[in-house]
Write an enzyme that holds these catalytic residues in place. Structure first.
Site, PDB file in Angstrom:
ATOM      1  N   GLN A  12       0.832  -1.199   0.000  1.00  0.00           N
ATOM      2  CA  GLN A  12       0.000   0.000   0.000  1.00  0.00           C
ATOM      3  C   GLN A  12       0.872   1.258   0.000  1.00  0.00           C
ATOM      4  O   GLN A  12       1.952   1.267   0.575  1.00  0.00           O
ATOM      5  CB  GLN A  12      -0.909   0.003   1.231  1.00  0.00           C
ATOM      6  CG  GLN A  12      -1.897  -1.144   1.242  1.00  0.00           C
ATOM      7  CD  GLN A  12      -2.847  -1.067   2.414  1.00  0.00           C
ATOM      8  OE1 GLN A  12      -3.829  -0.339   2.398  1.00  0.00           O
ATOM      9  NE2 GLN A  12      -2.554  -1.824   3.453  1.00  0.00           N
ATOM     10  N   SER A  93       5.074  -6.202   2.344  1.00  0.00           N
ATOM     11  CA  SER A  93       3.798  -6.237   3.058  1.00  0.00           C
ATOM     12  C   SER A  93       2.722  -6.900   2.186  1.00  0.00           C
ATOM     13  O   SER A  93       2.854  -8.069   1.826  1.00  0.00           O
ATOM     14  CB  SER A  93       3.406  -4.817   3.488  1.00  0.00           C
ATOM     15  OG  SER A  93       2.269  -4.837   4.337  1.00  0.00           O
ATOM     16  N   LEU A  94       1.681  -6.181   1.814  1.00  0.00           N
ATOM     17  CA  LEU A  94       0.644  -6.727   0.938  1.00  0.00           C
ATOM     18  C   LEU A  94       1.246  -7.369  -0.310  1.00  0.00           C
ATOM     19  O   LEU A  94       0.728  -8.375  -0.833  1.00  0.00           O
ATOM     20  CB  LEU A  94      -0.318  -5.612   0.517  1.00  0.00           C
ATOM     21  CG  LEU A  94      -1.235  -5.961  -0.652  1.00  0.00           C
ATOM     22  CD1 LEU A  94      -2.360  -6.851  -0.200  1.00  0.00           C
ATOM     23  CD2 LEU A  94      -1.751  -4.730  -1.344  1.00  0.00           C
ATOM     24  N   HIS A 202       1.446  -4.096  10.978  1.00  0.00           N
ATOM     25  CA  HIS A 202       2.628  -4.860  11.385  1.00  0.00           C
ATOM     26  C   HIS A 202       3.043  -4.666  12.849  1.00  0.00           C
ATOM     27  O   HIS A 202       4.185  -4.971  13.200  1.00  0.00           O
ATOM     28  CB  HIS A 202       3.818  -4.574  10.457  1.00  0.00           C
ATOM     29  CG  HIS A 202       3.508  -4.837   9.025  1.00  0.00           C
ATOM     30  ND1 HIS A 202       3.285  -6.101   8.528  1.00  0.00           N
ATOM     31  CD2 HIS A 202       3.342  -3.994   7.972  1.00  0.00           C
ATOM     32  CE1 HIS A 202       3.006  -6.027   7.245  1.00  0.00           C
ATOM     33  NE2 HIS A 202       3.020  -4.767   6.880  1.00  0.00           N
TER      34      HIS A 202
END
Length: 315
Positions: A12, A93-94, A202
């Site tokens: 993101q 991340s994503l 996180h």
């Protein structure tokens, strides 16, 4: 002779209204991929990505499927135009979900559904205004961790994204994140900026999300990736479905160890890193992590052409 390449996928923050419009005009695969995502979601994702409003695109349950679809769409374009398969993948991340789709571990439709729910669960876990994230620039990792300890005052705050040497993102309770900006500046940080996000990703505040995602992931078919995917939480590649599920769950409330992930990629004799998605955030970070690797973002026809030419160049 083709170079040995890695593909990395952003999370993101790289989304923008109108993203991928130029490459979509040149290649129908982009809109076809978004149409597949829209079928799963029950709304027109491409319409949202192209026309907004940005307030809606920036809602995490919309951002996550949009970024996943963008990364997968660009990877499909790459495959169709180059035929070159990367040696390893990673996602920030994503972006880890995007890497798993592109490596064949999880089907695209299943992943779109997973990340939409992941976004919704993350938003629900911490009411609006109660969590925050901040970027700390100019301190080393240990200094940022020490600042978190000082800022906590009994609340949750931790270093959550080790993006580059000297750039660490922290997340936690909004008041603690507010406190750390002053503490970090006093410790010598060049900048300490509150980020425009609604979810403190996180950190421990996301642990309840892992319980919700555990049930969903248990029902999902995951196969061994055809290309190794380095995971955020442990900087390791996994083959078994259970190990991949576990890595995706731990990722929710553990730091993104991006510096180590890129160093691990470089240690595999990779000489070229291709960022696949709508921007060039990870390629920019790479300059501060390992300059020995060429970093090439692909997001429009010109950047795609340049990347293919670079990767296939002799010598």
């Amino acid at each position: 002779m083709s170079k040995k390449i890695a593909f990395v996928f952003p999370g993101q923050g790289s989304q923008a209204i109108g993203m991928l419009s130029e490459i979509a005009a040149a290649d129908p695969v982009i809109e076809q991929t978004f149409a597949q995502a829209s079928e799963v979601l029950g709304y027109d994702l491409w319409q949202l990505v192209q026309n907004g409003p940005d307030t809606e695109l920036n809602q995490t349950d919309k951002t996550q499927p949009a970024m996943l679809a963008a990364g997968v769409a660009m990877y499909r374009v790459w495959q169709n135009n180059s035929g070159i398969t990367p040696s390893v993948m990673a996602g920030h991340s994503l972006g880890e979900y995007t890497a798993l789709v592109c490596s064949g571990a999880i089907s695209f439709a299943v992943a779109i559904d997973l990340v939409e729910k992941r976004g919704r669960f993350m938003q629900q876990a911490v009411p609006a205004g109660e969590g925050a994230m901040a970027a700390i620039l100019g301190l080393d990792d240990a200094q940022v961790i020490k600042c978190c300890e000082e800022a906590a005052e009994g609340e949750i705050i931790s270093a959550v994204n080790f993006n580059t040497p000297g750039q660490v993102v922290v997340a936690g309770a909004a008041a603690a994140v507010e406190r750390i900006t002053g503490i970090a500046k006093a410790a010598g940080a060049k900048r300490a900026l509150i980020l425009p996000v609604s979810v403190p990703s996180h950190c421990e505040l996301m642990r309840p999300v892992a319980e919700q995602m555990k049930r969903l992931l248990a029902a999902v078919e995951i196969t061994a990736p055809s290309i190794p995917v380095i995971h955020n939480a442990d900087v390791a590649a996994h083959q078994s479905a259970d190990a991949i599920r576990d890595a995706l769950l731990r990722q929710l409330y553990n730091p993104v160890r991006w510096v180590e992930s890129v160093q691990q990629i470089a240690a595999s004799d990779i000489d070229t890193l291709v960022e696949c998605g709508p921007g060039k955030v990870l390629a920019g970070m790479n300059k501060r992590i390992d300059r020995s690797m060429t970093a090439l973002p692909i997001f429009n026809p010109a950047s795609l052409e340049k990347a293919i030419a670079t990767v296939t160049a002799e010598g």
